[in-house]
Scaffold this motif. Structure first.
Motif, PDB file in Angstrom:
ATOM      1  N   VAL A 166       0.845  -1.198   0.000  1.00 44.12           N
ATOM      2  CA  VAL A 166       0.000   0.000   0.000  1.00 44.12           C
ATOM      3  C   VAL A 166       0.882   1.250   0.000  1.00 44.12           C
ATOM      4  O   VAL A 166       1.780   1.382   0.835  1.00 44.12           O
ATOM      5  CB  VAL A 166      -0.913   0.030   1.241  1.00 44.12           C
ATOM      6  N   CYS A 184      -2.114  -1.518  -3.606  1.00 47.12           N
ATOM      7  CA  CYS A 184      -3.208  -0.580  -3.314  1.00 47.12           C
ATOM      8  C   CYS A 184      -2.649   0.835  -3.313  1.00 47.12           C
ATOM      9  O   CYS A 184      -1.718   1.136  -2.554  1.00 47.12           O
ATOM     10  CB  CYS A 184      -3.848  -0.890  -1.969  1.00 47.12           C
ATOM     11  N   LEU A 203      -5.884  -2.186  -6.278  1.00 43.44           N
ATOM     12  CA  LEU A 203      -6.949  -1.437  -5.613  1.00 43.44           C
ATOM     13  C   LEU A 203      -6.572   0.030  -5.570  1.00 43.44           C
ATOM     14  O   LEU A 203      -5.385   0.377  -5.617  1.00 43.44           O
ATOM     15  CB  LEU A 203      -7.148  -1.929  -4.176  1.00 43.44           C
TER      16      LEU A 203
END
Length: 221
Positions: A166, A184, A203
């Motif tokens: 992330v 992400c 994502l």
């Protein structure tokens, strides 16, 4: 689709809003070293890179920058960090707590020094949530190289296909892809949405606390 069990976070621009402090430090470093001027936006765009890698982006082939930028930056950063300070993005601590109690294993792969990263993690009281911290000086090759993520995977015994990387910058997404993890992108940090989209993250989220729902949706695809 494989269930995500592990999450590797970037730090600056993902968990903590350090941009004002970083940009102020870069500008003060430019002034002290007499380097070619850059706008705040240009300075901000380097967040996510290791300090040692910034001169090649802002001042290619400048020997003074290559030699003195990182050391001067670190000294000025220490002088400015108390009066300027930093804060976590909204709902970061609460969401980390939820993820921890839901059984996710977590780590941080940052471009800042390990010492500075460790200090901030302890300052915000979130050290117990993370199995491992990787700073820019813990690896030979920084982002977008896969090395920071691979080092965590190997040390923690995590599988890449059960791991989500992330971050707020394209280099974070590129790093995760290179290591074979899902990725992400967070849109509230320092990266531009167009650049993040071009990096093709698995994502994309607009707020940190939406990560929990995004994970549930991904696992049910």
């Amino acid at each position: 689709m494989t269930t995500i069990r592990n999450i590797i976070f970037d730090f600056d621009g993902t968990l903590v809003d350090t941009a004002p402090l970083i940009v102020a430090t870069i500008q003060a470093t430019i002034a002290e070293l007499g380097l070619e001027a850059h706008t705040d936006a240009e300075c901000r765009a380097t967040i996510g890179l290791r300090l040692e890698d910034v001169p090649s982006v802002l001042w290619p082939a400048n020997e003074v920058a290559a030699r003195d930028f990182a050391g001067t930056y670190r000294r000025i950063f220490d002088e400015l960090k108390r009066p300027l300070g930093v804060t976590c993005f909204p709902r970061v601590i609460e969401t980390l707590d939820t993820l921890h109690h839901d059984g996710y294993r977590m780590a941080i792969a940052s471009s800042r020094s390990h010492k500075s990263l460790d200090e901030y993690v302890k300052q915000f009281g979130i050290e117990d949530y993370f199995d491992m911290l990787i700073g820019g000086d813990d690896v030979e090759h920084g982002k977008p190289s896969a090395e920071p993520v691979v080092k965590i995977l190997q040390a923690c015994g995590w599988s890449a296909n059960e791991t989500l990387t992330v971050g707020d910058a394209a280099v974070d997404i590129m790093m995760g892809h290179a290591a074979g993890t899902a990725t992400c992108a967070v849109t509230y940090g320092n990266g531009q949405r167009a650049e993040l989209t071009s990096a093709a993250p698995t994502l994309m989220i607009d707020t940190f606390d939406s990560l929990t729902n995004a994970l549930l949706k991904k696992d049910n695809v």
